[in-house]
Design an enzyme around this catalytic site. Structure first.
Site, short mmCIF file in Angstrom:
data_model
loop_
_atom_site.label_atom_id
_atom_site.label_comp_id
_atom_site.label_asym_id
_atom_site.label_seq_id
_atom_site.Cartn_x
_atom_site.Cartn_y
_atom_site.Cartn_z
CB SER A 168 -44.95 35.17 6.26
OG SER A 168 -46.18 34.78 6.84
CB THR A 169 -46.20 30.78 4.68
OG1 THR A 169 -47.32 31.57 5.08
CG2 THR A 169 -46.58 29.31 4.65
CG HIS A 194 -45.89 37.37 9.34
ND1 HIS A 194 -46.34 37.37 8.03
CD2 HIS A 194 -45.48 38.64 9.58
CE1 HIS A 194 -46.21 38.58 7.51
NE2 HIS A 194 -45.67 39.37 8.43
CG MET A 287 -49.49 33.77 3.48
SD MET A 287 -50.91 32.64 3.69
CE MET A 287 -51.34 32.96 5.40
CG ASP A 290 -45.61 42.46 6.38
OD1 ASP A 290 -45.48 43.69 6.25
OD2 ASP A 290 -45.29 41.85 7.43
#
Length: 349
Positions: A168-169, A194, A287, A290
């Protein structure tokens, strides 16, 4: 102690709206606004903000050029707040390459009301950015990975093996560093990052330009083939299933999982079932949590599992959650992950 934010945007309306939204959070305070790169440079020096929100399109020096200089001279957390369209995706991906922590969509119409719908998301992104690990770019880590991979050219990979990656991030750059060094005979790789729907096509194309392997934005029913990487489209869950001819990609628009579509847990769970343990799972920076439970399911199914370490993660949320669950057999620096996941997928492990 409040997180000090400097808002940089050429629109007085946007500066005002963002200031109002950010100041509504009890732990965030806008200490100033800037209308262009020159103004921003001076106010960074005088106000010493913790986080910058930055537009891409500004008069004079645009946001991308300003960001590149900033991350070279004074690295700090930056959240891009810009119009997210398919046409603008390459610019935002370039901003992430230069060191921006994250990005948020700036609506095209009814800006004040529309931005308020993203209030909680903007607060969360600023909080995450304030705690993110931001550093100047170096080639040291990449060189270290190359030295590992020189020894892996002659690996023979286990039959019917799949590598799966979630992030993600900070993940667009982390995935790029892992994928760009994959050899053309590596097992198929399926990836959930993401990412907005407008970005995934450009993200896959950018990876393809930087890699020896072939990178696709996954399509429904697409067969997994060695030497190929399959990226989940934004707004579609990616899973895999086994057929008599091998593994195939499946896409669906089922409800978000862990607030995300695509979701890493959904991909990892499908890989655990379809491969019956013939897989390597990798959870990179991001972050939230998940992918943590999914990585544990992969491990329990007999798969080798890897989590990125805290020191090299932009945000150690997802991999950190996996480590807490004891889901990762290895916790590795980013520069070591490609080599170790290939070894795990080979008969040499």
């Amino acid at each position: 102690m409040s997180i000090k934010v400097l808002v940089v945007d050429d629109s007085p309306l946007i500066r005002g709206v963002l200031t109002e939204i950010l100041n509504a959070a009890p732990d965030i305070k806008v200490v100033g606004t800037a209308e262009d790169a020159h103004d921003a440079r001076d106010k960074i020096k005088s106000l010493n903000p913790d986080v910058l929100t930055l537009d891409i399109e500004m008069p004079g020096m645009n946001g991308i050029s300003f960001l590149k200089n900033l991350m070279r001279l004074r690295p700090m957390p930056v959240v891009m707040v810009s119009t997210l369209t398919a046409e603008g995706a390459p610019a935002t991906l370039k901003a992430l390459e230069y060191g921006a922590v994250d990005y948020l969509a700036k609506p095209k119409v009814d800006v004040a009301n529309a931005l308020n719908h993203y209030k909680d998301e903007l607060h969360e992104k600023v909080r995450v950015a304030a705690s993110a690990r931001v550093r100047a770019k170096t080639e040291k880590a990449i060189s270290a990975n190359v030295s590992h991979l020189i020894k892996l050219d002659s690996l023979t990979y286990l039959p019917n093996h799949v590598i799966t990656i979630g992030a993600s991030t900070g993940g667009t750059e982390a995935i790029k560093e892992v994928v760009k060094l994959l050899p053309t005979n590596c097992p198929p790789v399926v990836v959930t990052q993401h990412i907005p729907a407008a970005f995934s096509t450009s993200f896959a194309a950018r990876l393809n330009e930087n890699a020896k392997v072939t990178v696709h934005e996954a399509t429904h029913g697409q067969k997994l083939v060695k030497g190929n990487v399959y990226i989940a489209p934004g707004d579609d869950h990616l899973t895999i299933s086994r057929t008599i001819d091998g593994y195939i990609c499946r896409l669906d628009k089922d409800a978000p999982v862990n607030r995300h579509r695509p979701a890493v847990d959904k991909l990892f769970d499908s890989v655990a079932v379809a491969t019956k343990g013939r897989a390597t799972g990798v959870l990179l920076t991001g972050m939230g949590a998940d992918g943590a439970k999914g990585l544990l399911n992969l491990k329990n199914a007999g798969c080798h599992t890897i989590a990125q370490d805290e020191a090299t993660s932009v945000v150690w949320g997802m991999p950190g959650a996996a480590v807490e669950l004891n889901a990762a057999a290895q916790v590795l620096a980013l520069q070591d992950i490609t080599a170790c996941m290939l070894k795990a997928a080979s008969k040499a492990r």
